[in-house]
Write an enzyme that holds these catalytic residues in place. Structure first.
Site, PDB file in Angstrom:
ATOM      1  N   HIS A  58      -9.353  -3.799   9.906  1.00 15.48           N
ATOM      2  CA  HIS A  58      -9.309  -3.587   8.456  1.00 15.48           C
ATOM      3  C   HIS A  58      -9.749  -4.833   7.685  1.00 15.48           C
ATOM      4  CE1 HIS A  58      -7.896   0.369   7.510  1.00 15.48           C
ATOM      5  NE2 HIS A  58      -6.726   0.269   8.097  1.00 15.48           N
ATOM      6  N   ASN A  89      -2.260  -6.210   5.376  1.00 17.86           N
ATOM      7  CA  ASN A  89      -2.294  -7.217   4.311  1.00 17.86           C
ATOM      8  C   ASN A  89      -3.178  -8.399   4.693  1.00 17.86           C
ATOM      9  OD1 ASN A  89       0.092  -5.801   3.177  1.00 17.86           O
ATOM     10  ND2 ASN A  89       1.085  -6.726   4.954  1.00 17.86           N
ATOM     11  N   GLY A 140       3.166   2.643  10.744  1.00 16.39           N
ATOM     12  CA  GLY A 140       2.898   1.889  11.969  1.00 16.39           C
ATOM     13  C   GLY A 140       2.717   0.400  11.723  1.00 16.39           C
ATOM     14  N   ALA A 141       1.905   0.067  10.730  1.00 21.02           N
ATOM     15  CA  ALA A 141       1.611  -1.334  10.461  1.00 21.02           C
ATOM     16  C   ALA A 141       0.823  -1.418   9.168  1.00 21.02           C
ATOM     17  CB  ALA A 141       0.790  -1.942  11.600  1.00 21.02           C
ATOM     18  N   MET A 142       0.604  -2.663   8.706  1.00 22.35           N
ATOM     19  CA  MET A 142      -0.089  -2.835   7.423  1.00 22.35           C
ATOM     20  C   MET A 142      -1.002  -4.052   7.471  1.00 22.35           C
ATOM     21  SD  MET A 142      -0.642  -1.747   4.399  1.00 22.35           S
ATOM     22  CE  MET A 142      -1.891  -2.593   3.427  1.00 22.35           C
ATOM     23  N   GLU A 177      -5.434  -2.822  12.669  1.00 26.44           N
ATOM     24  CA  GLU A 177      -5.100  -3.633  11.489  1.00 26.44           C
ATOM     25  C   GLU A 177      -6.047  -4.816  11.371  1.00 26.44           C
ATOM     26  OE1 GLU A 177      -3.265  -2.057   9.593  1.00 26.44           O
ATOM     27  OE2 GLU A 177      -2.423  -0.691  11.100  1.00 26.44           O
ATOM     28  N   GLU A 193       0.843  -1.188   0.000  1.00 28.34           N
ATOM     29  CA  GLU A 193       0.000   0.000   0.000  1.00 28.34           C
ATOM     30  C   GLU A 193       0.884   1.246   0.000  1.00 28.34           C
ATOM     31  OE1 GLU A 193      -2.877   0.334   3.157  1.00 28.34           O
ATOM     32  OE2 GLU A 193      -3.797   2.079   2.247  1.00 28.34           O
TER      33      GLU A 193
HETATM   34  N1  B3K Z   1      -3.036   1.064   5.633  1.00 25.94           N
HETATM   35  C1  B3K Z   1      -1.741   1.224   6.250  1.00 25.94           C
HETATM   36  C2  B3K Z   1      -1.050   2.472   5.853  1.00 25.94           C
HETATM   37  C3  B3K Z   1      -0.389   2.396   4.535  1.00 25.94           C
HETATM   38  C4  B3K Z   1       0.430   3.625   4.285  1.00 25.94           C
HETATM   39  C5  B3K Z   1       0.967   3.685   2.904  1.00 25.94           C
HETATM   40  N2  B3K Z   1       1.879   4.778   2.722  1.00 25.94           N
HETATM   41  C6  B3K Z   1      -1.829   1.172   7.734  1.00 25.94           C
HETATM   42  C7  B3K Z   1      -3.146   1.474   8.328  1.00 25.94           C
HETATM   43  O1  B3K Z   1      -3.671   2.561   8.243  1.00 25.94           O
HETATM   44  O2  B3K Z   1      -3.723   0.589   8.898  1.00 25.94           O
HETATM   45 ZN    ZN Z   2      -5.586   1.858   8.728  1.00 29.11          ZN
END
Ligand code: B3K
Ligand code: ZN
Length: 881
Positions: free
Chosen positions: A311, A275, A271-273, A308, A131
């Site tokens: 999400h 996926n 911070g985190a992702m 996360e 992302e």
């Molecule tokens: N979705 C990611 C952030 C991605 C940042 C890309 N530059 C973390 C979050 O908001 O949960």
């Molecule tokens: Zn987020």
């Protein structure tokens, strides 16, 4: 002046959105992993939109194309075109299969986007970050969130060097290969956009736990980290389980794969992702142990783990149609995370923290050259739009909608939204429509909040009519112009309110024909509206915007004693704190202008009385005893001098400390010292928080005693919260005991990257003149490196964004050094350079000498050759101001 035009490709615009001409139904990826070279073979099963007549065009950046075939036939050089951003292929039709093979260089990837190496060549591991647009650094693909595909991923690598192989989805076999290599395959049954792809490969340890979802699915939860810190993953694993249960109960959302992996890395841009099935975390938001993690960080770990995880539905199952809709997943998920944290901890404190962050980060963003709507109309570099506006203001908008619908109505609306958009790429309109239709309420007026930048100012004016026994409240709104948006429209503003009599009692509200209630929400739906309350016996004190019911700046002409009354009596914990903040700000104005003493006197007297009173939550008391921060106070004058603001804020706190008295502070410190051990529960955290605040106040009136207490606290601390609090008091006051404590901390945590970051940060925040020399010295430290984002943020970010009086020097030396570092950083990692450059935000409201120095530093930086699109866009926007 602005960044040079060659760094400014045409912006991407919301109004230009077109559905994809080509989609990918299924993709098979095969990775032959290596640190210096990795090869990626991709098979794309293509679908063509018959309504569009566009050639097959795929995104791809920095890829070394080794082979390309369409429907099984290798293509001749004339059958495709390929530049450094995309690949165009002739002859594709609906149902075609495109095969490509590319080579990547993970170890040379310092931007930490795409496939890269975390840690050393010898011991580190490979991972991905996609992302927003990282997948195009891995293979050729329509790298946009509205292309949802089913992924099958096969990883192959040397078993000794890469014993663990992970990708998102469910495991689908693994085995041995010749030459000490092995393989593992993963199939993700849920169609997903490319930004949610992830893989991890290397030597990692795990912590594993079984979990059964509310709908009866057995899931394996697995935390992964390098071996030396695997014991620091227990807290995050517990937090994950709490988050999963909460989402089942609060939103009816269940997890949907056989396994949920979470991996910690020290090298991460954010911070985190989230996926799908393979979350990747900055170690800072995953690892926790009492010896190196503060209370605030524990709560942050819990919050980010939950964020996360949440999400998985708000973002993954229902994703965004395009990046303009980013707040659809981020604003909603932050709101979900805030609600979860409020349930796990203290709800009023959580609200106070969230609003403090909103003001510090978002209101300042909205007031400066980088102001943009929650749904921006255009961008050049999407990574620059992961902002406080999209996240925090976006969450406030969802909170307003939730407030409008009530708990049950909001749940009904959320259920509708998830059901209707599952497996789809949605828009903010889809969100409002689902919430509204499930409740038969037209929420369309709220859409205006998403398109309009700037923080509305809400003016409240009360008039009491003794003969009619009526209190008329006139509410009006206006929003100042922001870059590119000179004209603003009125927005619907829900105002939750109560009325108090002068004895501090809440009055029943007689408004319209509703039965009287102690609290009501009125919605200001126009530029101005009047609300008349009946049966009011004496002029009341209004408590407005309770719980911060809308993200606005309230302007109300309270007398200092009215604010003191709310500070003492308001039952709404948030509004009590808020009254104290307003009063403190007024006291600050009075000190600055040498005006009348009513506000400082009222603030000190009310707080001293609360301080002496038993029964108040110590954490809330600590919050009440803290005036607004220097960045917020900077907005209270046309031309800010950060050194003076710092001095005035210190003077204000000293006045409070004197009023409470050194003896009372000391006594409270002693009383708190004992019970504030290591207990992570609310009571332990609250005690440590108040203890720190008391020590800070004591340092302003009896430095010698405070330093001795701080040194002892440092020596005997059993956890990081107390240890770091003591260290900060010593370092920020340049106490004689500071050097020894710093040396001790350094030696003790030499191998602990996260603790060492705090060692850098605490010194970068030494106020005023000495900060610059400190930063220079720390840059020369062997443990400092620009290559690690956490370390760069700990030193440079803490200084430039967290230490206004230390960074904004009148001689401009701070700006010059910072610009120099941004240039170096930009060559390594454009995302981090651009993010750190936002520390200049607010430069146009500095006093003239600093303003000119800041402008020059930025202009020189912007004129450098080979600036990234990321940094170029930020500087360009900043300099337009
Ligand atoms: N979705 C990611 C952030 C991605 C940042 C890309 N530059 C973390 C979050 O908001 O949960
Ligand atoms: Zn987020």
């Amino acid at each position: 002046m602005s960044a040079r035009p060659e760094h400014a490709p045409a912006p991407t615009r919301l109004r230009d959105y077109r559905p994809p001409a080509w989609r990918v139904e299924r993709v098979e990826l095969e990775f032959d992993l290596g640190i210096d070279a990795t090869e990626v073979a991709a098979r794309l099963h293509l679908r063509r939109d018959e309504a569009q007549d566009a050639p097959l065009q795929l995104d791809g950046e920095g890829l070394d194309l080794l082979a390309i075939a369409l429907d099984g036939r290798a293509l001749d050089a004339g059958e495709y075109r390929h530049d450094d951003r995309s690949l165009e292929v002739d002859g594709a039709r609906d149902g075609s299969v495109l095969e490509t093979r590319v080579r990547l260089k993970p170890a040379a990837n310092t931007a930490l986007e795409g496939l890269y190496l975390s840690g050393s060549r010898e011991a580190g591991f490979l991972l991905t970050q996609c992302e927003a647009e990282g997948f195009r650094h891995i293979t050729f693909f329509p790298d946009r969130p509205d292309v949802l595909a089913r992924y099958t991923v096969t990883l192959r690598a040397d078993r000794a060097r890469f014993p663990v192989l992970l990708a998102g989805g469910n495991p689908d076999g693994a085995g041995e290969l010749a030459d000490g290599r092995h393989w593992a395959r993963f199939v993700d049954p849920h169609p997903k956009p490319s930004y949610l792809f992830a893989l991890v490969a290397g030597r990692l340890e795990k912590l594993e736990r079984g979990y059964t979802t509310a709908d009866g699915r057995a899931v394996k939860l697995v935390m992964w980290s390098e071996a030396n810190v695997i014991d620091c993953c227990h807290y995050a694993l517990d937090a994950l389980e709490r988050a999963m249960r909460w989402d089942e109960q609060a939103y009816g959302r269940n997890y949907d794969l056989e396994v949920f992996h979470v991996v910690a890395t020290h090298d991460f841009n954010m911070g985190a992702m989230e996926n799908k099935g393979l979350n990747i975390f900055n170690a800072k938001y995953l690892l926790a142990d009492p010896d190196s993690t503060t209370d605030d960080e524990y709560r942050a770990v819990e919050a980010v783990v939950a964020h996360e995880y949440f999400h998985n539905w708000s973002g993954n199952r229902v994703t965004c149609r395009d990046w303009f809709q980013l707040s659809l997943k981020e604003g909603f998920t932050v709101f979900r995370e805030q609600s979860f944290s409020a349930d796990m901890n203290s709800a009023p404190l959580k609200r106070i923290e969230d609003v403090a962050l909103l003001r510090r980060a978002q209101f300042t963003e909205d007031a400066g050259p980088l102001a943009h709507p929650v749904r921006p109309a255009e961008y050049r570099e999407i990574n620059n739009f992961y902002t406080a506006t999209v996240y925090e203001k976006g969450a406030e908008l969802v909170r307003m909608l939730a407030g409008r619908l009530g708990a049950e109505g909001f749940r009904r609306g959320a259920d509708r939204y998830f059901a209707r958009n599952d497996g789809r790429a949605a828009t903010l309109e889809d969100f409002l429509a689902a919430l509204g239709e499930a409740n038969d309420i037209d929420l369309a007026p709220y859409l205006a909040w998403y398109g309009q930048a700037g923080t509305p100012r809400l003016k409240a004016c009360g008039e009491y009519d003794a003969t009619r026994r009526e209190y008329a409240l006139t509410l009006s709104q206006h929003t100042l112009a922001t870059p590119g948006q000179p004209l603003k429209q009125p927005l619907p503003i829900p105002v939750k309110l109560a009325l108090f009599d002068h004895g501090g009692r809440m009055l029943p509200l007689h408004l319209d024909d509703q039965p009287p209630a102690p609290e009501r929400v009125v919605v200001l739906a126009a530029a101005e509206q009047r609300f008349v309350f009946r049966d009011v016996d004496a002029p009341p004190v209004p408590s407005l915007l309770r719980g911060f019911s809308a993200p606005v700046i309230l302007e109300c002409d309270y007398a200092p004693d009215e604010l003191a009354l709310l500070l003492t009596h308001d039952a709404d914990g948030f509004n009590r704190w808020e009254a104290g903040q307003q009063l403190a700000a007024r006291a600050y104005d009075a000190l600055r202008d040498g005006g009348d003493d009513a506000a400082p006197a009222a603030w000190c007297a009310a707080l001293a009385a609360l301080f002496a009173r038993d029964g108040l939550d110590p954490a809330l008391l600590a919050g009440l005893l803290t005036p607004p921060g220097e960045l917020e106070l900077a907005d209270r004058q046309a031309e800010a001098d950060p050194a003076r603001i710092h001095a005035l804020r210190q003077a204000l706190q000293r006045r409070l400390a004197e009023h409470i008295g050194a003896d009372a502070l000391h006594a409270r410190y002693r009383a708190l010292a004992a019970p504030a051990g290591l207990d992570l529960g609310a009571a332990g955290q609250a005690a440590r928080r108040l203890k720190r605040r008391v020590l800070e106040l004591l340092a302003l009136v009896d430095a010698g005693q405070a330093f001795a207490l701080a040194a002892a606290q440092y020596d005997h601390a059993t956890g990081m919260t107390d240890r770091l609090a003591a260290l900060a008091v010593l370092v920020h006051h340049q106490a004689p005991q500071a050097a020894a404590a710093l040396a001790h901390f350094r030696a003790r945590y030499d191998d602990n990257a996260l603790a060492l970051d705090k060692w850098f940060a605490v010194q970068a925040q030494v106020p005023g003149e000495p900060a610059l020399a400190r930063v220079r010295a720390l840059e020369a430290d062997p443990k400092f490196t620009l290559k690690n984002p956490n370390r760069a943020r700990a030193l440079l970010g803490s200084w430039a964004s967290g230490n206004p009086s230390g960074f904004h020097r009148a001689d401009g030396a701070g700006y010059a050094l910072y610009a120099e570092r941004l240039a170096e950083l930009d060559a390594l990692n454009p995302q981090i350079a651009a993010r750190l450059a936002t520390a200049f935000n607010g430069w146009n409201r500095l006093e003239p000498v600093r303003r000119e120095a800041a402008r020059q530093a930025m202009a020189q930086l912007a004129a450098r050759p080979a600036l990234s699109r990321n940094l170029g866009e930020i500087l360009g926007n900043m300099l337009k101001a």
